[in-house]
Design an enzyme around this catalytic site. Structure first.
Site, short mmCIF file in Angstrom:
data_model
loop_
_atom_site.label_atom_id
_atom_site.label_comp_id
_atom_site.label_asym_id
_atom_site.label_seq_id
_atom_site.Cartn_x
_atom_site.Cartn_y
_atom_site.Cartn_z
N SER A 191 0.82 -1.09 -0.07
CA SER A 191 0.06 0.00 -0.10
C SER A 191 0.93 1.32 -0.04
O SER A 191 0.28 2.48 0.02
CB SER A 191 -0.88 0.02 1.15
OG SER A 191 -0.16 -0.14 2.47
N ASP B 74 8.91 -7.26 3.63
CA ASP B 74 8.79 -6.86 5.02
C ASP B 74 10.03 -6.66 5.63
O ASP B 74 11.11 -7.18 5.30
CB ASP B 74 8.26 -8.18 5.55
CG ASP B 74 7.60 -7.90 6.80
OD1 ASP B 74 7.17 -6.73 7.17
OD2 ASP B 74 7.03 -8.99 7.74
N SER B 75 10.01 -5.55 6.46
CA SER B 75 11.31 -4.98 7.16
C SER B 75 10.95 -5.08 8.55
O SER B 75 9.98 -5.06 8.98
CB SER B 75 11.74 -3.77 6.63
OG SER B 75 11.32 -3.59 5.22
N LYS C 189 20.15 7.66 1.63
CA LYS C 189 19.72 6.52 2.48
C LYS C 189 19.60 5.17 1.58
O LYS C 189 19.74 4.14 1.79
CB LYS C 189 18.35 6.81 3.16
CG LYS C 189 17.71 5.66 3.88
CD LYS C 189 16.31 6.11 4.34
CE LYS C 189 15.51 4.82 4.90
NZ LYS C 189 14.41 4.54 5.40
N ASP D 192 13.84 5.80 11.46
CA ASP D 192 14.92 6.81 10.95
C ASP D 192 15.59 7.69 11.86
O ASP D 192 16.82 7.66 11.64
CB ASP D 192 14.36 7.51 9.78
CG ASP D 192 14.33 6.52 8.41
OD1 ASP D 192 14.66 5.47 8.26
OD2 ASP D 192 13.78 6.83 7.38
N GLY E 166 9.26 6.15 10.32
CA GLY E 166 9.62 5.33 11.44
C GLY E 166 10.65 5.50 11.99
O GLY E 166 10.79 6.73 12.92
N GLY F 254 5.57 4.91 -1.96
CA GLY F 254 7.09 5.51 -1.88
C GLY F 254 8.03 3.96 -2.27
O GLY F 254 9.02 3.89 -3.18
#
Ligand code: IMP
Length: 184
Positions: A8, A65-66, A162, A142, A140, A11
């Site tokens: 979804s 998934d991370s 990044k 970051d 998140g 980015g």
């Protein structure tokens, strides 16, 4: 060739497209809710989801998934990263890390690709948890993650900077290299 990216997050699609466009691969974004099981490893979460999704699509597709794994917290928040970010947030993690000297952590990203068979690609970026939030870019965790070899957080880096070293960037690089060698 077209590949479906089930996510979804627009980015993420734009980031992936940068790797695939040079290969002549077009990514089609599809938003499909799929079950995310409770497991200790991202690989298990991704494999279960691929199995669940595989009969629902008629084109090759992938998911990702991370998570953030903190050594001193035995890998927490790991597979629970999204939920923990929503609940505890960066402040909560910094609190859990108060007085903790071992700040080592890593982000890991797992991509699961299905083309009749399952293929798993991984990317890791090692680093450490800072003592305060720094920077306003990214998302998140970051602002509290300082990648190895740098003195700034992910949130103090441009997206381009990044993406070159990120877990997701590395997993995408491995995935696109595999596609180049195997499919084209
Ligand atoms: P996802 O599986 O890529 O959506 O990541 C799950 C959660 O891990 C996100 O909601 C974030 O909290 C965290 N996360 C994953 N990748 C990153 C990143 O690159 N920076 C910061 N937080 C991340």
């Amino acid at each position: 060739m077209e590949i479906v990216f089930i996510t979804s997050n627009k980015g993420k699609v734009e980031e992936a497209q940068k790797y695939f466009a040079p290969l002549g691969i077009k990514i089609i974004q599809k938003k499909i809710e799929y079950p995310e099981i409770q497991a200790e490893e991202l690989e298990d979460v991704v494999e279960f989801a691929l199995n669940w999704l595989k009969d629902k699509l008629d084109k090759p597709f992938f998911i990702d998934d991370s998570g953030l794994f903190i050594e001193a917290l035995d890998g927490f928040p790991g597979v629970y990263s999204a939920y923990v970010f929503k609940t505890l947030g960066n402040e909560g993690i910094l609190k859990l890390m108060e007085g903790v000297e071992n700040r080592k952590a890593y982000f890991k990203s797992v991509i699961g690709y299905y083309d009749g068979e399952m293929h798993i690609f991984k990317g890791i970026v090692k680093g450490r948890i800072g003592y305060e939030k720094r920077g306003s870019l990214g998302f998140g965790f970051d602002p509290i993650f300082i990648p190895e070899g740098f003195d700034k957080t992910f949130a103090e880096m441009t997206t381009e900077e990044k993406n070159k070293i990120s877990h997701r960037g590395r997993a995408l690089a491995t995935f696109s290299k595999w596609l180049k060698e195997n499919l084209i």
